[in-house]
Enzyme design. Structure first.
Site, PDB file in Angstrom:
ATOM      1  N   LYS A  48     -15.509  24.871  40.470  1.00 22.69           N
ATOM      2  CA  LYS A  48     -15.233  25.478  39.193  1.00 22.69           C
ATOM      3  C   LYS A  48     -13.849  24.733  38.784  1.00 22.69           C
ATOM      4  O   LYS A  48     -13.116  24.108  39.685  1.00 22.69           O
ATOM      5  CB  LYS A  48     -14.931  26.847  39.311  1.00 22.69           C
ATOM      6  N   ASP A  68     -11.676  34.927  44.543  1.00 20.26           N
ATOM      7  CA  ASP A  68     -12.325  33.898  43.679  1.00 20.26           C
ATOM      8  C   ASP A  68     -13.923  33.792  44.119  1.00 20.26           C
ATOM      9  O   ASP A  68     -14.658  33.281  43.538  1.00 20.26           O
ATOM     10  CB  ASP A  68     -12.059  32.301  43.996  1.00 20.26           C
TER      11      ASP A  68
HETATM   12  O1  C5P Z   1      -7.894  36.488  47.620  1.00 21.08           O
HETATM   13  P1  C5P Z   1      -7.237  35.243  48.084  1.00 21.08           P
HETATM   14  O2  C5P Z   1      -7.653  35.181  49.857  1.00 21.08           O
HETATM   15  O3  C5P Z   1      -7.595  34.050  47.582  1.00 21.08           O
HETATM   16  O4  C5P Z   1      -5.831  35.150  47.974  1.00 21.08           O
HETATM   17  C1  C5P Z   1      -4.926  34.431  48.759  1.00 21.08           C
HETATM   18  C2  C5P Z   1      -3.445  34.867  48.588  1.00 21.08           C
HETATM   19  O5  C5P Z   1      -3.153  34.441  47.132  1.00 21.08           O
HETATM   20  C3  C5P Z   1      -3.276  36.457  48.294  1.00 21.08           C
HETATM   21  O6  C5P Z   1      -2.746  36.926  49.887  1.00 21.08           O
HETATM   22  C4  C5P Z   1      -2.174  36.592  47.416  1.00 21.08           C
HETATM   23  O7  C5P Z   1      -0.808  36.009  48.260  1.00 21.08           O
HETATM   24  C5  C5P Z   1      -2.447  35.242  46.664  1.00 21.08           C
HETATM   25  N1  C5P Z   1      -3.059  35.943  45.182  1.00 21.08           N
HETATM   26  C6  C5P Z   1      -2.436  36.641  44.449  1.00 21.08           C
HETATM   27  N2  C5P Z   1      -3.103  37.140  43.303  1.00 21.08           N
HETATM   28  C7  C5P Z   1      -4.366  36.935  43.027  1.00 21.08           C
HETATM   29  C8  C5P Z   1      -4.922  36.403  43.907  1.00 21.08           C
HETATM   30  C9  C5P Z   1      -4.564  35.685  45.150  1.00 21.08           C
HETATM   31  O8  C5P Z   1      -1.106  36.954  44.597  1.00 21.08           O
HETATM   32  N3  C5P Z   1      -4.997  37.584  41.958  1.00 21.08           N
END
Ligand code: C5P
Length: 296
Positions: free
Chosen positions: A9, A132
């Site tokens: 994406k 995501d």
């Molecule tokens: O959800 P994911 O594991 O991809 O997120 C990785 C890190 O990115 C989270 O631990 C957080 O620190 C940050 N994040 C965030 N806000 C989001 C998505 C991710 O702060 N909407």
């Protein structure tokens, strides 16, 4: 045996609305799947195992394997599966490859194990794998809100063409967290730019250039100081505007079609910078083994 493509994406636009008490950031982003994919092959096996090309991505933290464990636990499955993952999407680049693999594995293993699960059933599992991941159960063009997990599908955008540069720079494993941690609250906005983009896409209009843009861009420049050089290279190659995809480091320029795309690629080539010409596709996970398209 089940074979699937899991597409990458780009974030056409991304606004960070603010930081939440749980440490995540509230987002409004429009995502679009493109014709760059990983390939997943799933076969029955005694236990759950993963082989990957390149092999350094094998391991318990791989999102495909984690998706398999999660589905198995959630539905009390005793069978295993051999998961083979061939990467076509550059790793940790902001193009969503790991998340696409997670979603693709949920879809594929649900079929391999004879579970009749639709998006609604897989969504909570996808959400646990990463912010995501749910989007890839839908693919195409979609609005994502919340931490990224609340998905509103949009009509397929006009065929969109992109020149994408994946800067060949070292990416720390906790890249996304690092980039989000550097978001300056003063750069947060109210989501109105993304809402306007959504209105245009719903009308069937192409995205207006002034509505693109990514709040994470400045934070990503701090984490990846070399990013600016690649942005400049794209501009010198003739791109009219350059945007960050996700938390980066991939950069993209929207071009009018393949002709303009090839010109920009040539301009990059003259500067010894590699680029890819990609176009939008209306799906995220595509099954190739004849059990019909996903979703059923
Ligand atoms: O959800 P994911 O594991 O991809 O997120 C990785 C890190 O990115 C989270 O631990 C957080 O620190 C940050 N994040 C965030 N806000 C989001 C998505 C991710 O702060 N909407």
């Amino acid at each position: 045996m089940i074979r699937l493509r899991a597409h990458a994406k780009v974030n056409l636009a991304l606004e960070v609305l603010g930081r939440r008490p749980d440490g995540f950031h509230e987002l409004a982003t429009v995502l679009q799947t493109v014709d760059l994919h990983d390939r997943l092959t799933l076969e029955p096996g005694p236990t759950l195992s993963l082989t990957c090309s390149p092999s350094d991505l094998e391991g318990e933290q791989n999102l495909a394997l984690r998706a398999g464990h999660l589905l198995r636990e959630a539905y009390g499955i005793r069978e295993g599966a051999r998961i083979r993952l061939e990467k076509g999407i550059p790793v940790a680049s902001g193009l969503g490859g790991g998340s696409a693999d997670g979603a693709g594995t949920l879809v594929g293993l649900a079929r391999l194990w004879g579970l009749d699960l639709d998006r609604g059933a897989l969504h909570p599992l996808a959400e646990r794998l990463g912010s995501d991941v749910p989007f890839f159960l839908y693919g195409g063009t979609a609005l994502a809100e919340g931490r990224g997990e609340r998905i509103t599908p949009l009509p397929p955008a006009h065929p969109l063409w992109f020149v994408v540069v994946v800067p060949p720079i070292r990416v720390p494993p906790d890249k996304t967290a690092r980039v989000f941690a550097r978001v300056d609250p003063r750069h947060c906005s109210d989501g109105s730019r993304v809402r306007e983009l959504v209105r245009r896409l719903r009308r069937g209009d192409p995205p207006a250039p002034e509505l693109l843009g990514n709040t994470l861009e400045e934070a990503a420049r701090e984490v990846f100081p070399a990013l600016e050089g690649y942005r400049q290279a794209l501009l010198r190659a003739g791109a009219s505007a350059v945007h960050l995809s996700g938390a980066g480091p991939s950069l993209f320029a929207l071009v009018s079609g393949p002709e303009e795309g090839w010109e920009v690629l040539e301009g990059l080539h003259r500067q010894n910078v590699a680029g890819m010409l990609l176009h939008s596709v209306p799906e995220g996970v595509v099954e190739e083994t004849g059990q019909g398209p996903w979703p059923p």
